[in-house]
Scaffold this motif. Structure first.
Motif, PDB file in Angstrom:
ATOM      1  N   TRP A 129       0.848  -1.188   0.000  1.00  0.00           N
ATOM      2  CA  TRP A 129       0.000   0.000   0.000  1.00  0.00           C
ATOM      3  C   TRP A 129       0.884   1.239   0.000  1.00  0.00           C
ATOM      4  CZ3 TRP A 129      -5.115   0.088  -0.791  1.00  0.00           C
ATOM      5  CH2 TRP A 129      -5.854  -1.079  -0.544  1.00  0.00           C
ATOM      6  N   SER A 147      -5.478  -1.955  -6.440  1.00  0.00           N
ATOM      7  CA  SER A 147      -6.598  -1.210  -5.866  1.00  0.00           C
ATOM      8  C   SER A 147      -6.239   0.263  -5.852  1.00  0.00           C
ATOM      9  CB  SER A 147      -6.886  -1.697  -4.436  1.00  0.00           C
ATOM     10  OG  SER A 147      -7.968  -0.981  -3.860  1.00  0.00           O
ATOM     11  N   ASP A 148      -7.175   1.105  -6.289  1.00  0.00           N
ATOM     12  CA  ASP A 148      -6.950   2.549  -6.356  1.00  0.00           C
ATOM     13  C   ASP A 148      -8.040   3.248  -5.566  1.00  0.00           C
ATOM     14  OD1 ASP A 148      -6.406   5.141  -6.932  1.00  0.00           O
ATOM     15  OD2 ASP A 148      -6.344   4.915  -9.107  1.00  0.00           O
ATOM     16  N   LEU A 149      -7.694   3.672  -4.340  1.00  0.00           N
ATOM     17  CA  LEU A 149      -8.635   4.375  -3.480  1.00  0.00           C
ATOM     18  C   LEU A 149      -8.329   5.869  -3.516  1.00  0.00           C
ATOM     19  CD1 LEU A 149      -8.607   1.879  -0.472  1.00  0.00           C
ATOM     20  CD2 LEU A 149     -10.057   1.858  -2.514  1.00  0.00           C
ATOM     21  N   ARG A 153      -3.058   3.507  -2.724  1.00  0.00           N
ATOM     22  CA  ARG A 153      -3.119   2.517  -3.785  1.00  0.00           C
ATOM     23  C   ARG A 153      -2.376   1.264  -3.362  1.00  0.00           C
ATOM     24  NH1 ARG A 153      -1.743   6.454  -9.009  1.00  0.00           N
ATOM     25  NH2 ARG A 153      -3.658   7.724  -8.843  1.00  0.00           N
TER      26      ARG A 153
END
Length: 222
Positions: free
Chosen positions: A48, A74-76, A80
């Motif tokens: 992360w 995953s791209d929040l 990421r």
């Protein structure tokens, strides 16, 4: 019978993978969930990344000399998750994972340092890793060591048997829920201890649990 040893160590980012990225983006935080050796020349972390400009961080990662592959999992909004391959500045990682058969439980990078929590199959493996770093001119600052014996095995994170029993029983009985599923008096009766002894075990157990899990992520904590 040998006893596994867990060590918390500090390594300068300049001597570790992603040193180029940390130099370009010194404000980032990296949190590795899993790190395995693909072979003797490469390692694959699941990591992360948090920072004020994640696009700039990703550009730096793609240009980093220690990274050969990069995939966004995953791209929040504020972080990421990446899967990547490290191919440079990983002598220490390869030594720990392959030669000493150790396990990197987690690793956290911030403010120019990496902090790793490593489980070695025996204390001698930790000593051998320390000697390896001295021979290779690498920094290896050991901050904490504890052995995982029968009464304090890896799953207990430094808790005593009494603290472990108190915390797990409290959780199972709903003591930490809102509203509580049981009272401190009832929980103490289940464990056969007084209300005061229960309070002390829970307080000390929570402190040990936090120090063995959360605080190792903060390079400023002694």
């Amino acid at each position: 019978m040998s006893t596994s040893t867990i060590a918390v160590v500090r390594i300068p980012s300049s001597e570790f993978a992603l040193s180029d990225t940390f130099e370009q983006c010194p404000e980032i935080e990296c949190d590795i969930e899993r790190l395995v050796a693909q072979d003797s020349d490469s390692a694959m972390p699941f990591m992360w990344v948090r920072g004020p400009d994640l696009d700039a961080v990703e550009d730096a990662l793609r240009e980093d000399s220690s990274v050969s592959e990069l995939e966004v999992l995953s791209d929040l909004s504020d972080e990421r998750l990446y899967r990547m391959s490290w191919v440079a500045h990983i002598r220490l990682v390869i030594h720990i994972l392959l030669e000493e058969e150790g396990t990197i439980l987690d690793a956290y990078g911030r403010d120019g340092n990496w902090r790793l929590r490593i489980m070695f199959p025996e204390r001698e493996s930790l000593s051998a890793t320390y000697d390896f770093c001295r021979e290779q001119g690498l920094s290896f600052g050991v901050e904490k060591i504890y052995d995982m014996n029968d009464s304090a095995r890896a799953g207990r994170y430094g808790l005593s048997e009494e603290q472990f029993d108190a915390l797990t029983t409290a959780a199972e009985q709903g003591y930490f829920e809102v509203p509580r599923g049981t009272s401190a008096t009832e929980l103490g009766e289940m464990l056969g201890i007084t209300h005061q002894s229960l309070s002390e075990r829970l307080r000390r157990g929570q402190e040990n649990l936090i120090r063995s899990t959360l605080l190792i992520d903060d390079p400023d904590v002694d």
